[in-house]
Design a protein around this motif. Structure first.
Motif, short mmCIF file in Angstrom:
data_model
loop_
_atom_site.label_atom_id
_atom_site.label_comp_id
_atom_site.label_asym_id
_atom_site.label_seq_id
_atom_site.Cartn_x
_atom_site.Cartn_y
_atom_site.Cartn_z
N ASP A 1 0.20 -10.32 10.93
CA ASP A 1 -1.02 -9.86 11.24
C ASP A 1 -1.17 -8.58 10.59
OD1 ASP A 1 -3.52 -8.86 12.55
OD2 ASP A 1 -2.63 -8.45 14.37
N GLY A 2 -1.91 -8.47 9.48
CA GLY A 2 -1.97 -7.14 8.71
C GLY A 2 -3.07 -6.67 8.31
N LYS A 3 -3.44 -5.55 8.05
CA LYS A 3 -4.70 -4.99 7.44
C LYS A 3 -4.35 -3.98 6.42
CE LYS A 3 -7.08 -4.96 12.04
NZ LYS A 3 -6.02 -5.89 12.84
N SER B 1 -2.07 0.73 4.79
CA SER B 1 -1.92 -0.72 5.17
C SER B 1 -0.84 -0.80 6.19
CB SER B 1 -0.98 -1.27 3.88
OG SER B 1 0.13 -0.48 3.77
N GLU B 2 -0.92 -2.03 6.95
CA GLU B 2 -0.03 -2.20 8.05
C GLU B 2 0.46 -3.91 8.13
OE1 GLU B 2 -2.47 -2.31 11.98
OE2 GLU B 2 -2.97 -0.22 10.83
N MET B 3 1.57 -4.10 8.85
CA MET B 3 1.78 -5.38 9.12
C MET B 3 2.72 -5.65 10.18
SD MET B 3 1.47 -8.65 7.95
CE MET B 3 0.96 -8.42 6.43
N ASP B 4 2.15 -6.44 11.11
CA ASP B 4 2.98 -6.85 12.27
C ASP B 4 3.46 -8.40 12.04
OD1 ASP B 4 2.78 -4.42 13.58
OD2 ASP B 4 0.68 -5.11 14.64
N ASP C 1 4.04 -0.09 7.98
CA ASP C 1 2.65 0.42 7.36
C ASP C 1 3.02 1.48 6.32
OD1 ASP C 1 3.06 3.55 8.56
OD2 ASP C 1 3.34 2.56 10.45
N GLY C 2 1.93 1.67 5.59
CA GLY C 2 2.13 2.66 4.50
C GLY C 2 0.86 2.99 4.07
N SER C 3 0.74 4.16 3.18
CA SER C 3 -0.55 4.76 2.67
C SER C 3 -0.10 5.25 1.48
CB SER C 3 -1.17 5.65 3.72
OG SER C 3 -0.31 6.82 4.08
N LEU D 1 -0.49 -6.81 0.19
CA LEU D 1 0.23 -7.03 1.39
C LEU D 1 1.47 -7.91 1.46
CD1 LEU D 1 -2.87 -7.25 4.11
CD2 LEU D 1 -0.86 -5.25 3.78
N GLN D 2 0.92 -8.94 0.67
CA GLN D 2 2.07 -10.02 0.28
C GLN D 2 3.48 -9.33 -0.44
OE1 GLN D 2 2.31 -13.70 -0.52
NE2 GLN D 2 4.09 -13.25 -0.59
N GLU D 3 3.18 -8.17 -1.31
CA GLU D 3 4.36 -7.54 -2.17
C GLU D 3 4.95 -6.49 -0.99
OE1 GLU D 3 2.52 -7.65 -6.67
OE2 GLU D 3 1.51 -6.05 -5.00
N LEU D 4 4.05 -5.81 -0.33
CA LEU D 4 4.71 -4.90 0.61
C LEU D 4 5.34 -5.65 1.63
CD1 LEU D 4 1.62 -2.46 0.75
CD2 LEU D 4 3.87 -1.90 -0.40
N TYR D 5 4.94 -6.45 2.51
CA TYR D 5 5.66 -6.94 3.68
C TYR D 5 5.70 -8.55 3.91
CZ TYR D 5 3.15 -2.42 4.56
OH TYR D 5 2.55 -1.32 4.46
N VAL D 6 5.50 -9.29 3.17
CA VAL D 6 5.63 -10.69 3.32
C VAL D 6 6.59 -11.34 2.53
CG1 VAL D 6 4.24 -12.81 3.57
CG2 VAL D 6 3.08 -10.78 3.97
#
Length: 685
Positions: free
Chosen positions: A383-385, A416-419, A433-435, A468-473
């Protein structure tokens, strides 16, 4: 000097130009750059005044392209500096510009960017060619104009809208024997008492690709599309409208690197893109405020995907076969809004300012099934934004009658954020999360020393925030028993870019040449951690120098022409420096077009070749590196067509492609089509 961008003093000229077909350098008629109007600089502007490398493909080009299954096919064969990544199949194409990966190309539909947050390949072109009025391609960084990701360039797909009469209709059908491919489209459109409308639909169906070495398994695809547009001209200066489109793709991908083609395949039974938008455009509001454009849109992408990899393992004297299937169920909702204001400041200054917002909301599940255990070994919900805000300003100033400057800046802020919720497996739930924020600049000049000639120079900066893929997935897609890990500490990519170029067009001779240099830093790439695990890391640097030429000369009914790209890329990562980047150093299309009229019909033919040099790719591993090589190739092709009937409302175009049945590859996944024939019929009523 009175600027060509002045709406007050050039509205009549622009209206006349826009009422005529926009003709690209690949079209069948010669043209003057002064007669072609583009919107690449975010405003209607004569091509000769644009200080960037811009190419235009028109609806006429698309209608006559009997062998182009997709928009990407058409771009690759006609626009210098363009390469297509097909991911080992047909129907799903992503564009690389000047050697930069598809992640570094902004793709827009009617000026509104398309998002992709959970992909290892970049934004695909999910639109039927029958919907397209024209395509404008900016080759080179456009981050000031179009924001993050435009390091390689930007593609703006401008869709068809109203008509010239209250009721018009068109139908098109085509066949391509390289994949037993059938396609058809239909539309009705019109304009009446200020109302402009269009309703269209299209369908494509293609079997596995036929190549000189035989059929490529797992390369079939089918697609369905629909589009709708409605606008109302309140008066000559005010227009409001609404649009909607839907694209439904089902495709497969394979790989020739496996002896058994069933050991590796990717099936995407559903990739649906649905978009709706409203807009308002208001002109000549005051003496200085000449235009306000407001856009609000929502897009939904639904993708189901299965990646199958078969292997075997030894258990004592017994060899046990098994397979792994990685599954993805991705839903990405994108909400966007933008406002742009255009200001005429005196006689010689034209200012564009704007604000853009987008929110990408990702709801995805990834799971892995292992046949040995007859069980799903892992399953995760994501669940990301990602939120993007940007403000920009760009100014065009006339310094002398023959010299103008263009300069601007853009500030972009990302959150950006991801749960991650682990439904099954050994890992734990997590939240990240990040910015980041960044200002980029550009400065360019256009000089017209003599009639029909314009010289340009440009410096610009590029910027790309990680997906989001590169950061968290973490993912195992495309891997044989391995994984690629995300990295929440990634930094944005940046670049500095320099270009000089010239355009000359006198109605017979047309030349557009550019010399460019790019110095990029903090490239995001994957490096091995173990034999089976890699991770996204900021380790890459890239320096690119290149030359592009697009030219033709009309000699009676004949028109010799060429598009040429020379490119040298140097990668530096993981302590290694190499020019083996996997990009051809030379690509070219060259041939002769013929046009004539007979008994009221327009007849045309094109005999041409497409060439690319051999490529080598370094895997950037310090110890025992692997160098992958592909030979160069030249294919010979011939097309012919005719437009006939009342006002040439009917057209028939056919092509014979790769006449010598040349075996070649653009990447390691599949061979390209062998000798094949294609035909397309269009009718307008």
């Amino acid at each position: 000097m009175t600027k060509s961008l002045s709406f007050k003093k050039t509205s009549l000229a622009l209206a006349v130009a826009l009422s005529l077909p926009v003709i690209s350098s690949q079209a069948t008629e010669s043209y003057k750059a002064q007669d072609v109007v583009v919107t690449a600089s975010r405003v209607e502007q004569q091509l000769a005044d644009v200080n960037m490398s811009v190419s235009v493909i028109t609806s006429e080009d698309i209608e006559k392209s009997s062998g182009a299954q997709t928009i990407a096919d058409l771009l690759e064969s006609n626009v210098p500096g363009i390469r297509v990544n097909n991911d080992g199949g047909q129907g799903i194409d992503r564009i690389k510009i000047r050697g930069e990966d598809a992640f570094r190309t902004v793709v827009m539909v009617d000026g509104q960017r398309i998002s992709e947050q959970k992909s290892m390949s970049g934004v695909p072109l999910l639109i039927d060619p029958s919907q397209v009025e024209r395509i404008e391609v900016i080759r080179g960084p456009a981050s000031v104009l179009y924001g993050s990701d435009a390091i390689g360039g930007a593609i703006n797909i401008i869709t068809k809208k109203g008509g010239k009469k209250p009721l018009e209709a068109s139908v098109s059908t085509g066949f391509n024997c390289s994949s037993n491919g059938k396609e058809a489209s239909f539309s009705i459109s019109g304009s009446h008492e200020g109302w402009n409308y269009r309703l269209g639909a299209g369908i494509q169906d293609h079997d596995d690709l036929d190549t000189p070495v035989g059929e490529m398994p797992h390369t079939d695809f089918s697609a369905k599309s629909a589009d709708f547009f409605l606008s109302y001209d309140i008066d000559a200066n005010k227009t409001i409208g609404i649009s909607a489109s839907h694209y439904d793709l089902d495709f497969s991908s394979g790989s020739i690197t496996y002896a058994n083609p069933d050991d590796f395949w990717v099936e995407v039974p559903e990739w649906k893109r649905t978009r709706g938008a409203i807009f308002g455009e208001f002109k000549n509001l005051t003496d200085n405020l000449v235009r306000v454009r407001i856009d609000v849109g929502h897009e939904q992408n639904n993708k189901l995907m299965t990646n199958h990899v078969a292997d075997s393992m030894s258990m004592g004297p017994i060899v046990v076969p098994y397979y792994v299937e990685n599954n993805a169920d991705n839903k990405l909702n994108t909400t966007s809004a933008s406002i742009q204001t255009d200001w005429q400041l005196g006689e010689n200054h034209y200012l564009i300012t704007g604000y853009e917002f987008s929110l990408d909301d990702l709801d995805a599940n990834s799971s892995t099934y292992l046949s040995l255990m007859n069980d799903t070994m892992s399953s995760k919900d994501f669940d990301g934004k990602m939120t993007r805000h940007s403000v920009f300003a760009t100014m065009d100033s006339s310094i002398l009658d023959t010299l103008s400057l263009n300069y601007g800046l853009r500030y972009t802020w990302f959150d950006s954020e991801m749960d991650i919720k682990v439904k099954k497996g050994s890992s734990q739930d997590s939240s990240n999360d990040g910015s980041d924020g960044k200002v980029v600049f550009n400065l360019g000049a256009t000089w017209k020393p003599i009639e029909n000639l314009s010289l340009r120079a440009n410096w610009s900066q590029g910027y790309r925030y990680p997906l989001l893929q590169e950061l968290y997935v973490d993912t195992s897609m495309g891997m044989s028993g391995g994984s690629t890990l995300a990295n929440p500490d990634l930094k944005p990519e940046t670049s500095n870019n320099f270009e000089i170029g010239s355009r000359y067009s006198n109605g017979s001779l047309t030349l557009d040449a550019a010399l460019f240099y790019s110095d990029a830093d903090d490239y995001i790439t994957t490096i091995p951690i173990t034999d089976e695990i890699s991770q996204y890391t900021n380790v890459g640097k890239a320096k690119t120098i290149g030359f592009e030429l697009d030219g033709s000369v009309k000699l009676g009914n004949f028109e010799p022409y060429t598009t040429l790209t020379l490119l040298r890329r140097e990668y530096q990562e993981n302590g290694i420096k190499t020019t083996k980047s996997g990009t051809p150093k030379v690509t070219a299309r060259y041939g002769v077009r013929y046009n004539t009229s007979y008994d009221g019909a327009n007849l045309r033919a094109d005999v041409y070749a497409i060439s690319q040099s051999a490529t080598e790719s370094h895997d950037m591993v310090a110890e025992k590196p692997t160098i992958t090589s592909y030979g160069g190739a030249t294919t010979f092709n011939i097309t012919a067509g005719a437009s006939f009937g009342p006002q040439n409302a009917y057209s028939l175009d056919a092509g014979f492609y790769n006449i010598t049945d040349k075996k070649y590859q653009n990447n390691g996944s599949i061979y390209e089509p062998g000798r094949h024939f294609a035909v397309k019929l269009n009718a307008k009523f």
